[in-house]
Design a protein around this motif. Structure first.
Motif, mmCIF file in Angstrom:
data_model
loop_
_atom_site.group_PDB
_atom_site.id
_atom_site.type_symbol
_atom_site.label_atom_id
_atom_site.label_comp_id
_atom_site.label_asym_id
_atom_site.label_seq_id
_atom_site.Cartn_x
_atom_site.Cartn_y
_atom_site.Cartn_z
ATOM 1 N N GLY A 148 0.807 -1.209 0.000
ATOM 2 C CA GLY A 148 0.000 0.000 0.000
ATOM 3 C C GLY A 148 0.839 1.258 0.000
ATOM 4 N N LYS A 149 0.229 2.335 0.441
ATOM 5 C CA LYS A 149 0.892 3.623 0.485
ATOM 6 C C LYS A 149 1.980 3.613 1.547
ATOM 7 N N LEU A 150 3.109 4.249 1.225
ATOM 8 C CA LEU A 150 4.222 4.315 2.168
ATOM 9 C C LEU A 150 3.971 5.409 3.196
ATOM 10 N N ASP A 151 4.141 5.071 4.463
ATOM 11 C CA ASP A 151 3.951 6.034 5.549
ATOM 12 C C ASP A 151 5.066 5.884 6.575
ATOM 13 N N ASN A 152 5.301 6.949 7.316
ATOM 14 C CA ASN A 152 6.205 6.917 8.474
ATOM 15 C C ASN A 152 7.608 6.435 8.115
ATOM 16 N N TYR A 153 8.243 7.127 7.202
ATOM 17 C CA TYR A 153 9.611 6.797 6.809
ATOM 18 C C TYR A 153 10.441 8.071 6.820
ATOM 19 N N ASP A 154 11.747 7.907 6.940
ATOM 20 C CA ASP A 154 12.663 9.045 7.042
ATOM 21 C C ASP A 154 13.461 9.290 5.772
ATOM 22 N N ALA A 155 13.586 8.272 4.938
ATOM 23 C CA ALA A 155 14.367 8.386 3.705
ATOM 24 C C ALA A 155 13.851 7.356 2.711
ATOM 25 N N VAL A 156 14.222 7.527 1.437
ATOM 26 C CA VAL A 156 13.708 6.677 0.371
ATOM 27 C C VAL A 156 14.842 6.250 -0.555
ATOM 28 N N ILE A 157 14.807 4.972 -0.928
ATOM 29 C CA ILE A 157 15.637 4.478 -2.036
ATOM 30 C C ILE A 157 14.670 3.866 -3.034
ATOM 31 N N ALA A 158 14.627 4.410 -4.241
ATOM 32 C CA ALA A 158 13.654 3.953 -5.234
ATOM 33 C C ALA A 158 14.347 3.663 -6.554
ATOM 34 N N THR A 159 13.999 2.545 -7.144
ATOM 35 C CA THR A 159 14.586 2.133 -8.418
ATOM 36 C C THR A 159 13.478 1.932 -9.434
ATOM 37 N N GLY A 160 13.635 2.537 -10.597
ATOM 38 C CA GLY A 160 12.619 2.385 -11.632
ATOM 39 C C GLY A 160 13.127 2.861 -12.969
ATOM 40 N N SER A 161 12.187 3.220 -13.825
ATOM 41 C CA SER A 161 12.523 3.707 -15.166
ATOM 42 C C SER A 161 12.687 5.221 -15.137
ATOM 43 N N ASP A 162 13.043 5.793 -16.285
ATOM 44 C CA ASP A 162 13.129 7.249 -16.377
ATOM 45 C C ASP A 162 11.767 7.880 -16.096
ATOM 46 N N ASN A 163 10.700 7.210 -16.528
ATOM 47 C CA ASN A 163 9.355 7.742 -16.296
ATOM 48 C C ASN A 163 8.965 7.686 -14.829
ATOM 49 N N THR A 164 9.188 6.535 -14.179
ATOM 50 C CA THR A 164 8.816 6.418 -12.768
ATOM 51 C C THR A 164 9.701 7.289 -11.898
ATOM 52 N N ALA A 165 10.916 7.576 -12.358
ATOM 53 C CA ALA A 165 11.808 8.438 -11.577
ATOM 54 C C ALA A 165 11.205 9.823 -11.395
ATOM 55 N N ARG A 166 10.522 10.328 -12.414
ATOM 56 C CA ARG A 166 9.863 11.635 -12.293
ATOM 57 C C ARG A 166 8.762 11.587 -11.237
ATOM 58 N N TYR A 167 8.045 10.475 -11.215
ATOM 59 C CA TYR A 167 7.007 10.275 -10.192
ATOM 60 C C TYR A 167 7.645 10.213 -8.804
ATOM 61 N N PHE A 168 8.725 9.453 -8.690
ATOM 62 C CA PHE A 168 9.419 9.328 -7.398
ATOM 63 C C PHE A 168 9.917 10.682 -6.911
ATOM 64 N N GLU A 169 10.508 11.452 -7.828
ATOM 65 C CA GLU A 169 11.052 12.761 -7.443
ATOM 66 C C GLU A 169 9.948 13.702 -6.965
ATOM 67 N N HIS A 170 8.768 13.582 -7.568
ATOM 68 C CA HIS A 170 7.640 14.422 -7.165
ATOM 69 C C HIS A 170 7.159 14.069 -5.759
ATOM 70 N N TYR A 171 7.035 12.767 -5.491
ATOM 71 C CA TYR A 171 6.455 12.335 -4.220
ATOM 72 C C TYR A 171 7.462 12.229 -3.081
ATOM 73 N N PHE A 172 8.705 11.965 -3.407
ATOM 74 C CA PHE A 172 9.687 11.723 -2.349
ATOM 75 C C PHE A 172 10.782 12.778 -2.293
ATOM 76 N N GLY A 173 10.663 13.819 -3.089
ATOM 77 C CA GLY A 173 11.719 14.811 -3.188
ATOM 78 C C GLY A 173 11.988 15.570 -1.898
ATOM 79 N N GLN A 174 11.019 15.591 -0.979
ATOM 80 C CA GLN A 174 11.201 16.318 0.279
ATOM 81 C C GLN A 174 11.975 15.514 1.320
ATOM 82 N N LYS A 175 12.187 14.235 1.043
ATOM 83 C CA LYS A 175 12.922 13.357 1.964
ATOM 84 C C LYS A 175 14.308 13.073 1.393
ATOM 85 N N PRO A 176 15.285 12.763 2.270
ATOM 86 C CA PRO A 176 16.569 12.282 1.744
ATOM 87 C C PRO A 176 16.311 11.080 0.831
ATOM 88 N N ASN A 177 16.921 11.050 -0.330
ATOM 89 C CA ASN A 177 16.566 9.973 -1.258
ATOM 90 C C ASN A 177 17.707 9.599 -2.191
#
Length: 353
Positions: free
Chosen positions: A155-184
């Protein structure tokens, strides 16, 4: 748990993995916790292809074998010795979003978070979601200190301090939008390349075949493009790659071969093919399944400069010339613990959050 205890747990896991190799599955009675975990791992390995058609038993066993070689006391101590694990004693929670292109592809991030002492929330790919929960159970059984440190979620990610995300160039834009405020750490598409000089032996080129064909070329460390000198004799390469001709007997690979060949013919592209792999001259790095791109070069040093400038598209470079950071032909699929994806030091990141 201290660092020594965490290392000990992964050494035991590596010993357990040694029962699952490309030579087959062999139960060793002296291995700890076999009564609890051996049959469960064996079942998931045997059934992996039911859930993901690209996860053949041989490819899954190659992944387990690779990790069994990496997870030794010597390797784990060498890897961790360069870091100061006392920088921060505050335990953080790290969300890890994993890819699913090859078996156990997210294991290094999983290992890195736990070896650093942090907690992990794992969001697995639907293409590869059956092995890590078993690994977690093994670790928790070996050392109860791992209990409550590992959470799996769909489900939806909650209560975390940092993010490591691996995906495509397209999903990376999504990741940067949603997780850009956290160390990543956010990873995008990368491919691996090989440089041939014309001095390679048949054995060298056969080794390159493993870089190209293992995991059907789906990994970021799979060689998808080769650089060759002007007037290179491709007969030498095709002769060496003939060792891997049986890959065409796998239906999913064959379907991709037939489809891409039809596209090339209709597009009037000039393609060299031998019945199981096609060579296409192309400036791009990411080649389709059953296709190996190639590009000619005139000067080796000029090529090195080009690859340096385009390094953000490249995971690793295979070449038998003695150049720093290159790997030998046949070794791209066998990274060391300290060979980080996208050349981003994951442990350094985790110790600083």
């Amino acid at each position: 748990m201290n660092l020594e205890q965490r290392i000990d747990a992964f050494v035991k896991l590596g010993t357990f993995f040694k029962q699952f190799t490309s030579e087959g599955i062999v139960k060793k009675e002296e291995t700890e916790f076999n009564n609890l975990f051996f049959d469960a791992f064996k079942m998931q390995i045997n059934r992996a292809q039911e859930f993901n058609g690209w996860f053949t038993k041989n490819n899954v066993l190659k992944a387990f074998e690779s990790w069994s070689i990496a997870l030794t006391e010597e390797n784990l101590n060498k890897w961790t010795s360069k870091y100061n694990f006392n920088i921060s004693k505050e335990i953080k929670t790290v969300a890890v979003i994993m890819a699913g292109n090859i078996p156990m592809v997210g294991f290094h991030d999983f290992l890195s978070v736990l070896i650093s002492g942090h907690n992990i929330i794992v969001k697995q790919s639907s293409n590869d979601k059956y092995f890590l929960p078993l690994v977690a159970k093994f670790l928790e059984h070996f050392n109860k200190g791992f209990k409550n440190k590992i959470i799996f979620t769909e489900g939806k990610l909650d209560n975390y301090d940092a993010v490591i995300a691996t995906g495509s160039d397209n999903t990376a834009r999504y990741f940067e939008h949603y997780f850009g405020q956290k160390p990543n750490i956010i990873r995008k598409n990368r491919n691996s390349v090989a440089i041939l000089t014309g001095k390679e032996t048949k054995e060298d080129l056969e080794a390159l075949g493993e870089d190209v064909f293992q995991y059907f070329g789906l990994g970021c460390r799979s060689v998808s493009k080769i650089f060759v000198p002007k007037n290179y004799n491709f007969d030498l390469l095709f002769g060496a790659l003939f060792k891997y001709k049986d890959i065409i007997n796998y239906k999913k690979y064959e379907n991709n071969y037939d489809y891409n060949k039809a596209v090339y013919i209709m597009s009037l592209f000039n393609v060299i093919e031998n019945g199981f792999v096609m060579l296409k001259e192309d400036k791009n790095y990411a080649s389709p399944i059953a296709t190996l791109f190639y590009e000619h070069y005139e000067n080796f040093d000029t090529l090195l400069e080009k690859l340096k400038q385009e390094s953000e598209q490249i995971q690793c470079v295979a070449c038998n010339e003695n150049v720093v950071d290159f790997v030998k032909l046949g070794k791209t699929q066998h990274p060391k613990l300290w060979n980080y994806a996208d050349n981003v030091d994951t442990i350094e990141f985790l110790l600083e959050i």
